[in-house]
Motif scaffolding. Structure first.
Motif, mmCIF file in Angstrom:
data_model
loop_
_atom_site.group_PDB
_atom_site.id
_atom_site.type_symbol
_atom_site.label_atom_id
_atom_site.label_comp_id
_atom_site.label_asym_id
_atom_site.label_seq_id
_atom_site.Cartn_x
_atom_site.Cartn_y
_atom_site.Cartn_z
ATOM 1 N N THR A 96 -2.952 -4.515 13.748
ATOM 2 C CA THR A 96 -3.491 -4.683 15.103
ATOM 3 C C THR A 96 -3.718 -3.334 15.773
ATOM 4 O OG1 THR A 96 -2.418 -6.827 15.342
ATOM 5 C CG2 THR A 96 -3.053 -5.697 17.366
ATOM 6 N N ALA A 97 -2.802 -2.388 15.574
ATOM 7 C CA ALA A 97 -2.985 -1.050 16.143
ATOM 8 C C ALA A 97 -4.271 -0.417 15.633
ATOM 9 C CB ALA A 97 -1.783 -0.169 15.800
ATOM 10 N N ALA A 98 -4.555 -0.590 14.336
ATOM 11 C CA ALA A 98 -5.793 -0.032 13.779
ATOM 12 C C ALA A 98 -7.020 -0.668 14.420
ATOM 13 C CB ALA A 98 -5.818 -0.240 12.261
ATOM 14 N N VAL A 99 -6.987 -1.997 14.598
ATOM 15 C CA VAL A 99 -8.147 -2.689 15.175
ATOM 16 C C VAL A 99 -8.353 -2.308 16.635
ATOM 17 C CG1 VAL A 99 -9.093 -4.954 15.753
ATOM 18 C CG2 VAL A 99 -7.937 -4.613 13.559
ATOM 19 N N VAL A 100 -7.243 -2.186 17.388
ATOM 20 C CA VAL A 100 -7.339 -1.915 18.824
ATOM 21 C C VAL A 100 -7.650 -0.447 19.101
ATOM 22 C CG1 VAL A 100 -6.019 -1.881 20.975
ATOM 23 C CG2 VAL A 100 -5.869 -3.856 19.455
ATOM 24 N N LEU A 101 -7.008 0.460 18.386
ATOM 25 C CA LEU A 101 -7.167 1.888 18.669
ATOM 26 C C LEU A 101 -8.462 2.454 18.116
ATOM 27 C CD1 LEU A 101 -3.504 3.109 18.037
ATOM 28 C CD2 LEU A 101 -4.613 2.607 20.224
ATOM 29 N N LEU A 102 -8.941 1.892 17.015
ATOM 30 C CA LEU A 102 -10.220 2.325 16.455
ATOM 31 C C LEU A 102 -11.305 1.327 16.872
ATOM 32 C CD1 LEU A 102 -8.890 3.378 12.923
ATOM 33 C CD2 LEU A 102 -9.280 4.843 14.920
ATOM 34 N N ASP A 103 -12.525 1.588 16.519
ATOM 35 C CA ASP A 103 -13.641 0.745 16.953
ATOM 36 C C ASP A 103 -13.741 -0.480 16.054
ATOM 37 O OD1 ASP A 103 -15.964 -0.408 17.800
ATOM 38 O OD2 ASP A 103 -17.211 1.383 17.586
ATOM 39 N N GLY A 104 -13.360 -1.641 16.566
ATOM 40 C CA GLY A 104 -13.337 -2.860 15.773
ATOM 41 C C GLY A 104 -14.695 -3.396 15.401
ATOM 42 N N THR A 105 -15.768 -2.780 15.922
ATOM 43 C CA THR A 105 -17.115 -3.196 15.506
ATOM 44 C C THR A 105 -17.620 -2.355 14.348
ATOM 45 O OG1 THR A 105 -18.201 -1.704 17.092
ATOM 46 C CG2 THR A 105 -17.642 -3.919 17.860
ATOM 47 N N THR A 106 -16.783 -1.458 13.833
ATOM 48 C CA THR A 106 -17.138 -0.600 12.702
ATOM 49 C C THR A 106 -16.109 -0.775 11.589
ATOM 50 O OG1 THR A 106 -15.815 1.323 13.377
ATOM 51 C CG2 THR A 106 -18.008 1.086 14.369
ATOM 52 N N VAL A 107 -16.303 -0.047 10.506
ATOM 53 C CA VAL A 107 -15.367 -0.119 9.376
ATOM 54 C C VAL A 107 -14.177 0.810 9.565
ATOM 55 C CG1 VAL A 107 -17.245 -0.696 7.804
ATOM 56 C CG2 VAL A 107 -16.516 1.701 8.023
ATOM 57 N N TRP A 108 -14.123 1.575 10.649
ATOM 58 C CA TRP A 108 -13.059 2.561 10.801
ATOM 59 C C TRP A 108 -11.661 1.956 10.787
ATOM 60 C CZ3 TRP A 108 -14.739 6.855 9.273
ATOM 61 C CH2 TRP A 108 -15.996 7.340 9.627
ATOM 62 N N PRO A 109 -11.398 0.828 11.455
ATOM 63 C CA PRO A 109 -10.045 0.267 11.348
ATOM 64 C C PRO A 109 -9.656 -0.092 9.917
ATOM 65 C CG PRO A 109 -11.224 -0.710 13.195
ATOM 66 C CD PRO A 109 -12.227 0.072 12.417
ATOM 67 N N LEU A 110 -10.582 -0.686 9.180
ATOM 68 C CA LEU A 110 -10.293 -1.087 7.807
ATOM 69 C C LEU A 110 -10.085 0.128 6.912
ATOM 70 C CD1 LEU A 110 -10.017 -3.277 5.671
ATOM 71 C CD2 LEU A 110 -12.527 -3.336 5.482
ATOM 72 N N ALA A 111 -10.983 1.102 7.017
ATOM 73 C CA ALA A 111 -10.859 2.306 6.198
ATOM 74 C C ALA A 111 -9.597 3.077 6.552
ATOM 75 C CB ALA A 111 -12.094 3.187 6.375
ATOM 76 N N GLY A 112 -9.319 3.206 7.853
ATOM 77 C CA GLY A 112 -8.150 3.966 8.283
ATOM 78 C C GLY A 112 -6.849 3.308 7.855
ATOM 79 N N TYR A 113 -6.742 1.988 8.047
ATOM 80 C CA TYR A 113 -5.509 1.290 7.669
ATOM 81 C C TYR A 113 -5.289 1.376 6.164
ATOM 82 C CZ TYR A 113 -1.988 -2.334 7.090
ATOM 83 O OH TYR A 113 -0.834 -3.002 6.763
ATOM 84 N N ALA A 114 -6.315 1.044 5.387
ATOM 85 C CA ALA A 114 -6.161 1.026 3.934
ATOM 86 C C ALA A 114 -5.776 2.399 3.405
ATOM 87 C CB ALA A 114 -7.456 0.539 3.277
ATOM 88 N N ALA A 115 -6.446 3.450 3.898
ATOM 89 C CA ALA A 115 -6.173 4.801 3.394
ATOM 90 C C ALA A 115 -4.769 5.259 3.773
ATOM 91 C CB ALA A 115 -7.221 5.773 3.934
ATOM 92 N N LEU A 116 -4.391 5.063 5.030
ATOM 93 C CA LEU A 116 -3.084 5.534 5.490
ATOM 94 C C LEU A 116 -1.951 4.792 4.797
ATOM 95 C CD1 LEU A 116 -1.444 7.303 7.430
ATOM 96 C CD2 LEU A 116 -1.644 5.488 9.133
ATOM 97 N N MET A 117 -2.034 3.479 4.724
ATOM 98 C CA MET A 117 -0.951 2.694 4.137
ATOM 99 C C MET A 117 -0.867 2.894 2.630
ATOM 100 S SD MET A 117 0.501 1.299 6.713
ATOM 101 C CE MET A 117 1.477 -0.047 6.076
ATOM 102 N N ALA A 118 -2.008 3.027 1.973
ATOM 103 C CA ALA A 118 -1.985 3.274 0.526
ATOM 104 C C ALA A 118 -1.374 4.631 0.226
ATOM 105 C CB ALA A 118 -3.403 3.185 -0.040
ATOM 106 N N ALA A 119 -1.731 5.639 1.009
ATOM 107 C CA ALA A 119 -1.163 6.973 0.793
ATOM 108 C C ALA A 119 0.348 6.965 1.026
ATOM 109 C CB ALA A 119 -1.849 7.984 1.712
#
Length: 399
Positions: free
Chosen positions: A360-383
């Motif tokens: 939810t933090a990724a969706v709210v803090l980043l632009d939920g109309t773009t791929v940035w929440p998905l890319a940011g969450y996946a990259a950070l959590m995977a790392a």
């Protein structure tokens, strides 16, 4: 083994599945059938997209956290009362959701609906464990239950889009309530108590589980995988419908492709786990999440909001999600065979908190109309998972 209710569970496998499966499917449908109308809900509820996001988040968190509460409760008072109460709560909340347009009440009712779903799920799987733990049918029951849950994300949004188009968004929640009510009339005479008396005496020791590095490493891996899917279905309606201009049905069909990739991958998961092992599958799963995140960023720059900038990278990440989910529970729980129920409940509870809060933090803090929440969450959590896995490997080599 002594049972509180003296009647034996004598149903044939098809009859048992007809009794068990609807509760399993309804709990998942409570999330997936609602997705096609998510972009329209801010206007309907006269609120913001962030508040509508809460209607997804509270359902996800309550579904997982409830397992820690309802598991011990079902051991104390029995499976049947927890299941019946859960189904009543789920049905009542679903009907309430169909008739309210108040945003605070809608969020509160989603929480209540998830509490009911969680209670029913806990009682369902506790009953399966009670009845089938020592029977050869157990493998069939569990595989069919998992297969049903795999198909719900593929078919649920499509059903939701068709129902909403024909009858309006309120009909989605009526469509959840009516089967729950119908199953209550089926379960009341047929779902008798299966709880062993010995279950009341079992103690739950959370400390050793929470102190385990392996538990946290593989639970984080599961959170990375399932959270990626959570962020995907939180943002995909806005990206594909608002950004790319797809209809509700078009979105649902596009969304289903990711679920179908997961279903196809699951067919080969057992073979891959045998070949690569728990750690190997986790590493490859995280690598696929990172690769998908990189492709999402590239697609956003080159194509903007479109099917092709979102879905092909998501297909890649879907393979990683299945690889990780196939081994994460075993990795987290392999040292706790003596306390499997407690460890499983904590595993899913912590995973749901990671997914709900960080996603939810990724969706709210980043632009939920773009791929940035998905890319940011996946990259950070995977790392983060790969770093923890490296530390766990070094620790095991020292020991």
């Amino acid at each position: 083994m002594r049972i509180r209710d003296p009647r034996a569970w004598t149903y044939s496998l098809p009859a048992a599945l007809l009794l068990l499966a609807p509760f399993n499917i309804l709990a998942s449908l409570g999330m997936d059938i609602y997705l096609p109308v998510v972009p329209a809900m801010p206007a309907i509820l006269r609120t913001t997209p962030d508040v509508v996001q809460l209607t997804l988040t509270v359902y996800m968190i309550a579904l997982g956290v409830g397992q820690v509460l309802f598991g011990p409760l079902s051991d104390r008072i029995g499976r049947r009362p927890v299941l019946i109460a859960g189904a009543v709560i789920f049905a009542a909340a679903s009907l309430g959701l169909a008739i309210t347009t108040s945003a605070p009440l809608f969020v509160a009712l989603r929480l209540v609906q998830a509490i009911g779903a969680s209670a029913a799920l806990v009682a369902l799987f506790a009953t399966i464990r009670d009845v089938y733990a020592d029977r050869p049918e157990s493998a069939v029951i569990y595989s069919l239950m998992n297969a049903m849950l795999a198909f719900v994300p593929a078919l649920g949004p499509i059903a939701g889009a068709l129902i909403a188009r024909a009858f309006g968004w309120q009909a989605l929640f009526v469509a959840l309530a009516l089967p729950a009510i119908a199953m209550l009339f089926v379960a009341l005479p047929k779902w008798h108590e299966t709880r062993p008396v010995e279950a009341m005496a079992q103690k739950r020791a959370f400390g050793p589980v929470l102190a385990s590095p392996a538990f946290w490493t593989y639970t984080l891996a599961f959170g990375a995988a399932m959270g990626t899917f959570f962020v995907f279905f939180s943002t995909a309606p806005r990206i594909l419908m608002d950004g790319a201009g797809l209809s509700e049905l078009g979105f649902s069909l596009a969304f289903a492709t990711a679920a179908l990739v997961m279903i196809a991958t699951a067919r080969f998961a057992e073979r891959l786990v045998e070949r690569w092992g728990i750690a190997g599958c986790t590493v490859r799963g995280m690598a696929l999440l990172l690769s998908g995140a990189a492709l999402l960023v590239l697609g956003q720059h080159l194509l903007g909001a479109s099917f092709w900038s979102l879905m092909p990278p998501m297909w890649l990440m879907a393979v990683g999600i299945v690889l990780t989910a196939s081994v994460s529970a075993n990795g987290a729980l392999q040292a706790f065979a003596h306390a499997a129920g407690t460890a499983v409940a904590l595993h899913f509870c912590v995973q749901s908190l990671i997914t709900g809060i960080a996603g939810t933090a990724a969706v709210v803090l980043l632009d939920g109309t773009t791929v940035w929440p998905l890319a940011g969450y996946a990259a950070l959590m995977a790392a983060a998972t790969l770093l923890m896995l490296a530390r766990l490997t070094r620790r095991s080599l020292r020991d």
